[in-house]
Design an enzyme around this catalytic site. Structure first.
Site, mmCIF file in Angstrom:
data_model
loop_
_atom_site.group_PDB
_atom_site.id
_atom_site.type_symbol
_atom_site.label_atom_id
_atom_site.label_comp_id
_atom_site.label_asym_id
_atom_site.label_seq_id
_atom_site.Cartn_x
_atom_site.Cartn_y
_atom_site.Cartn_z
ATOM 1 N N GLU A 60 0.929 -1.184 -0.081
ATOM 2 C CA GLU A 60 0.194 -0.057 -0.217
ATOM 3 C C GLU A 60 0.884 1.324 -0.095
ATOM 4 O O GLU A 60 0.478 2.371 -0.725
ATOM 5 C CB GLU A 60 -0.888 -0.053 1.230
ATOM 6 C CG GLU A 60 -1.829 -1.101 1.322
ATOM 7 C CD GLU A 60 -1.539 -2.147 1.953
ATOM 8 O OE1 GLU A 60 -2.219 -2.952 2.716
ATOM 9 O OE2 GLU A 60 -0.293 -2.556 2.196
ATOM 10 N N CYS A 87 -2.816 -2.339 7.575
ATOM 11 C CA CYS A 87 -2.237 -2.122 8.867
ATOM 12 C C CYS A 87 -2.334 -0.594 9.390
ATOM 13 O O CYS A 87 -2.701 0.250 8.507
ATOM 14 C CB CYS A 87 -0.839 -2.731 8.825
ATOM 15 S SG CYS A 87 0.547 -1.540 8.187
ATOM 16 N N CYS A 90 0.043 1.777 7.254
ATOM 17 C CA CYS A 90 -0.472 1.837 6.020
ATOM 18 C C CYS A 90 -2.027 2.703 5.945
ATOM 19 O O CYS A 90 -2.346 3.757 5.157
ATOM 20 C CB CYS A 90 -0.742 0.603 5.161
ATOM 21 S SG CYS A 90 0.535 -0.312 4.613
#
Length: 177
Positions: A60, A87, A90
């Site tokens: 990402e 996560c 990101c």
């Protein structure tokens, strides 16, 4: 969720899943991200953590950097597609890049920036820092999650069983598929 072949979400997520498969062949984890602008492909990245020897090279993050190089810092008219729920790291990058939509396959109640930390949907970010964070993006969880799970299973069946048993990644119902 019923999809047609002309659905841009379906097309982009399928591309993301194929990219995750190439990530596996490159000895990376099966994470991938695709960014589209108004339903049209813009850029993509597989996970590059092992290849770059850099824990920040999540799919990402790399895809957002590519998109911003093409479009500038504001990606509010873009959708990011990810194999797994982004996560926390990101998710902050997604919010700061002002991405308008987030579509992902498997949830991550252990590390997820939506289901665990609620960064993606946090309205307080845009209330307190509207200069940096637009309103929370639209979030579409669980998209093609069975196909994403198949990629993880084919990557490493034993490790995938352990990941499922520990609840690291789950389907949208909260259960390991």
């Amino acid at each position: 969720m019923l999809q047609t072949d002309s659905d841009p979400d379906l097309e982009m997520m399928q591309r993301c899943i194929k990219l995750a498969e190439t990530s596996v062949r490159a000895a990376e984890y099966p994470f991938a991200a695709v960014i589209a602008r108004n339903g049209v492909f813009l850029c993509e990245s597989a996970n590059r953590v092992k290849r770059n020897h850099d824990v920040n090279s999540h799919a990402e993050i790399v895809a957002i950097a590519k998109a911003q190089a093409i479009r500038g810092s504001n990606l509010s008219d873009c959708t990011i597609y990810a194999t797994v729920e982004p996560c926390a790291q990101c998710s902050y990058a997604i919010r700061e890049a002002q991405v308008g939509r987030v579509v992902y396959g498997l949830r991550s109640p252990l590390m997820g920036g939506h289901s665990r930390w609620n960064i993606l949907a946090d309205t307080n970010l845009s209330t307190v820092l509207p200069e940096v964070f637009l309103p929370a993006p639209e979030i579409v969880p669980g998209f093609l999650q069975d196909r994403v799970e198949a990629v993880f299973h084919s990557w490493n069946p034993l490790f995938w069983r352990m990941i499922k048993a520990r609840g690291v990644f789950v389907d949208d119902t909260g259960e390991g598929s």
